[in-house]
Design a protein around this motif. Sequence first.
Motif, PDB file in Angstrom:
ATOM      1  N   ALA A  76     -18.626  -9.804  45.848  1.00  0.00           N
ATOM      2  CA  ALA A  76     -18.964 -10.271  47.708  1.00  0.00           C
ATOM      3  C   ALA A  76     -16.998 -10.872  47.174  1.00  0.00           C
ATOM      4  CB  ALA A  76     -19.873 -10.938  47.624  1.00  0.00           C
ATOM      5  N   VAL A 130      -9.507 -10.154  49.711  1.00  0.00           N
ATOM      6  CA  VAL A 130      -8.898  -9.029  50.343  1.00  0.00           C
ATOM      7  C   VAL A 130      -8.624  -9.419  51.231  1.00  0.00           C
ATOM      8  CG1 VAL A 130      -8.731  -6.444  51.025  1.00  0.00           C
ATOM      9  CG2 VAL A 130     -10.048  -6.778  49.302  1.00  0.00           C
ATOM     10  N   THR A 152     -10.484   0.327  52.213  1.00  0.00           N
ATOM     11  CA  THR A 152     -11.623  -0.861  51.922  1.00  0.00           C
ATOM     12  C   THR A 152     -12.446   0.357  52.020  1.00  0.00           C
ATOM     13  OG1 THR A 152     -12.173  -0.883  54.052  1.00  0.00           O
ATOM     14  CG2 THR A 152     -11.011  -2.852  53.105  1.00  0.00           C
ATOM     15  N   TYR A 205     -15.167  -9.978  44.940  1.00  0.00           N
ATOM     16  CA  TYR A 205     -13.563  -8.841  44.933  1.00  0.00           C
ATOM     17  C   TYR A 205     -13.310  -8.813  46.175  1.00  0.00           C
ATOM     18  CZ  TYR A 205     -11.643  -4.791  43.753  1.00  0.00           C
ATOM     19  OH  TYR A 205     -11.007  -3.470  42.962  1.00  0.00           O
ATOM     20  N   ASN A 206     -14.229  -8.009  47.600  1.00  0.00           N
ATOM     21  CA  ASN A 206     -13.889  -8.148  48.972  1.00  0.00           C
ATOM     22  C   ASN A 206     -13.794  -9.073  49.427  1.00  0.00           C
ATOM     23  OD1 ASN A 206     -14.722  -5.467  48.720  1.00  0.00           O
ATOM     24  ND2 ASN A 206     -16.960  -6.168  48.697  1.00  0.00           N
ATOM     25  N   THR A 207     -13.877 -10.402  49.114  1.00  0.00           N
ATOM     26  CA  THR A 207     -13.840 -11.500  50.198  1.00  0.00           C
ATOM     27  C   THR A 207     -12.378 -11.604  50.055  1.00  0.00           C
ATOM     28  OG1 THR A 207     -15.602 -12.312  49.878  1.00  0.00           O
ATOM     29  CG2 THR A 207     -13.860 -13.713  50.396  1.00  0.00           C
ATOM     30  N   ARG A 264     -23.253 -10.561  45.636  1.00  0.00           N
ATOM     31  CA  ARG A 264     -23.077  -9.003  46.096  1.00  0.00           C
ATOM     32  C   ARG A 264     -23.185  -9.652  47.601  1.00  0.00           C
ATOM     33  NH1 ARG A 264     -25.737  -3.645  43.393  1.00  0.00           N
ATOM     34  NH2 ARG A 264     -23.670  -3.201  42.233  1.00  0.00           N
ATOM     35  N   TYR A 297     -14.207   5.692  50.155  1.00  0.00           N
ATOM     36  CA  TYR A 297     -13.515   4.563  51.262  1.00  0.00           C
ATOM     37  C   TYR A 297     -13.172   4.924  52.605  1.00  0.00           C
ATOM     38  CZ  TYR A 297     -11.373   3.485  46.574  1.00  0.00           C
ATOM     39  OH  TYR A 297     -10.633   2.890  45.260  1.00  0.00           O
ATOM     40  N   LEU A 328      -7.965  -4.827  44.109  1.00  0.00           N
ATOM     41  CA  LEU A 328      -8.350  -2.947  45.219  1.00  0.00           C
ATOM     42  C   LEU A 328      -6.072  -3.380  46.327  1.00  0.00           C
ATOM     43  CD1 LEU A 328     -10.341  -0.962  46.346  1.00  0.00           C
ATOM     44  CD2 LEU A 328     -10.543  -2.862  48.318  1.00  0.00           C
ATOM     45  N   ARG A 341     -17.095   5.559  44.889  1.00  0.00           N
ATOM     46  CA  ARG A 341     -17.239   4.502  46.183  1.00  0.00           C
ATOM     47  C   ARG A 341     -16.847   5.426  47.101  1.00  0.00           C
ATOM     48  NH1 ARG A 341     -19.138  -0.415  46.466  1.00  0.00           N
ATOM     49  NH2 ARG A 341     -19.032  -0.167  48.817  1.00  0.00           N
ATOM     50  N   PRO A 373     -19.543   0.065  52.627  1.00  0.00           N
ATOM     51  CA  PRO A 373     -20.056  -0.853  52.939  1.00  0.00           C
ATOM     52  C   PRO A 373     -21.192  -0.452  52.039  1.00  0.00           C
ATOM     53  CG  PRO A 373     -19.193  -1.699  54.776  1.00  0.00           C
ATOM     54  CD  PRO A 373     -19.113   0.346  54.738  1.00  0.00           C
TER      55      PRO A 373
END
Length: 251
Positions: A114, A120, A175, A116-118, A74, A170, A144, A168, A178
């Motif tokens: 992390a 994007v 996004t 997954y998010n990076t 993460r 949004y 996503l 979660r 956090p």
Amino acid sequence: MTTIDLNADLGETTDGIAVADDPAMIALVSSANVATGFHAGDPHHIAATVRAAAERGVTVGAHIGYRDPGNFGRTAVDIDPARLADETLYQIGALDALARAHGTKVSYVKPHGALYNTIVHDAAQAGAVVDGVRAFGDLPLMLLPGGVAVDLAEKKGLRVVKEAFADRNYTPGGTLVPRTDDDAVIRDPAAVAARVLQVATTGAVTAVDGTVLRVDAESVCVHGDSPGAVELTRAVVARLRAERVGIRGFL
């Protein structure tokens, strides 16, 4: 009948320390994002998870991540793209070997945490993940909606499975809030169930400020390691059944 895929992050037990009730979750979902040992999971417990998925007819996906078990994957990692591509391929291949030994196979890929998010916004890492997946084969990539990874995957011929999150919140920009924020996670089972029903029937989610966001998701994630995950997922399943929405894999 309207249908939706439910997925959960599973196979994350390491050295006997479980973070989710895998058997209970596998009985409820249609797709299992199974850890590959990089952010969590060990071969023995990963094998048990894919075996349980095979027995229930649940689709297995490779839940790839940074090689960073200390932070549970993460925390963003500055990694050479060529290395990330090789590590992506390695993780898929290792999980597929275990899956095939137990009567199933890896049918899609979903980045974890992390990573997954990076991807994007980071084109280099997004391209590395896409290249690693393509090196293994023509597997769908669960992502996503929006962002550079979606564009790169589609340009290189991979099917993109757009995903929404049941538990979660949004931001108005689409996004995820956090995890450091107090309102990052939805904990009320009724609210989680309502979110999944909204995605399944309208293709949208409501952001924390009330903005309605189009996501057109084919799959919704219910986190197996969230507190009360089994109860939350049971509430989702019950609400969908009550509204005559089927739970079915996206493949």
